[in-house]
Enzyme design. Sequence first.
Site, PDB file in Angstrom:
ATOM      1  N   GLU A 205       0.894  -1.230   0.028  1.00 48.59           N
ATOM      2  CA  GLU A 205       0.067  -0.199   0.099  1.00 48.59           C
ATOM      3  C   GLU A 205       0.736   1.161  -0.036  1.00 48.59           C
ATOM      4  OE1 GLU A 205      -2.579   0.406   3.211  1.00 48.59           O
ATOM      5  OE2 GLU A 205      -3.467  -1.613   3.179  1.00 48.59           O
ATOM      6  N   GLU A 256     -13.336   5.827   0.180  1.00 46.60           N
ATOM      7  CA  GLU A 256     -14.202   5.196   1.029  1.00 46.60           C
ATOM      8  C   GLU A 256     -14.980   6.030   2.120  1.00 46.60           C
ATOM      9  OE1 GLU A 256     -12.086   1.072   2.368  1.00 46.60           O
ATOM     10  OE2 GLU A 256     -10.547   2.824   2.402  1.00 46.60           O
ATOM     11  N   LYS A 259     -16.270   4.942   5.533  1.00 44.53           N
ATOM     12  CA  LYS A 259     -15.250   4.570   6.339  1.00 44.53           C
ATOM     13  C   LYS A 259     -15.281   5.439   7.942  1.00 44.53           C
ATOM     14  CE  LYS A 259     -10.445   2.812   6.520  1.00 44.53           C
ATOM     15  NZ  LYS A 259      -9.087   2.732   5.674  1.00 44.53           N
ATOM     16  N   GLU A 265      -9.126   9.563   6.386  1.00 47.23           N
ATOM     17  CA  GLU A 265      -9.087   8.088   5.732  1.00 47.23           C
ATOM     18  C   GLU A 265     -10.129   7.806   4.861  1.00 47.23           C
ATOM     19  OE1 GLU A 265      -6.999   5.419   6.824  1.00 47.23           O
ATOM     20  OE2 GLU A 265      -6.189   6.293   8.327  1.00 47.23           O
TER      21      GLU A 265
END
Length: 285
Positions: A205, A256, A259, A265
């Site tokens: 990642e 996302e 999330k 994030e």
Amino acid sequence: MRIYDPYTPTLDALRGTNIEVMFGVPNDVLQSLNDQNAANTWVSNNILRYSNNVRFKYIAVGNEVDPNNGNSRYVPFVLPAMQNVYNAIRNAGLGNQIKVSTATYTGLLGTSYPPSSGAFRDNVRGFIEPIIRFLVQNNQPMLANIYPYFSNPGSNLPYALFTAPGPVVNDNGRQYSNLFDAILDAHYAAQGRLGGGNVEIVVSESGWPSSGGSVATTGNAGTYYRNLISHVKGTSGTPMKPGRSIETFLFAMFDENKKPGSEEERHFGLFFPNQQPKYGQLSFN
């Protein structure tokens, strides 16, 4: 591409595409795979069922398991699950095609500067050293999530974004002009202290958020992704491991937006949730 858990629609969509896949064993499944028969069944259901026309390349057995974070309860189960999944893959005749590892991250390091001083935290060694030994013995790579964004990039943003005009860190003659290489080499140094200096690291990642923080902007994120792609496609390698390309998975394909956790994030995607590209055309070839 990397997918983090078995999801039939995704696997069906990958059939016949020739896309290489890193496939994840979720952390909450690790304990069950400490039984060899259960691991055989998991591999049969999720890998062998698709392996004739899906190009599995890596299996990531667990993600960011760490004695020091909320995943600590999974620590005893990672290596036995890796061993059992590896045995199942090898017994199925796919050992030359599919590598088995686990995805670690920089939080396991107690020292990362300068890169040559990279070392795992003292209370991590008992967890990670047997894993490194397994990787050495079976010629498997280490997977590592590398995020310059989470290393105080505001202190030297060009260094984090690959835009520094020259070297920023001199580590005993090794010149570092970007933070990504410095973090990656700190991981190599840490492995080397435990007998894994020759274990290749695949960057499982790396990314940069477009919102949610002072340097989390669309401009900075686009710069990071473009420069990261250009860097890892090249053959310069890192100062510690020169002359090689760096296999790297970008995080993530989509924002996302649901999330939980911090705002940043939710903004790591190359695409918005409506599938529109965030950064225009990115060249991967």
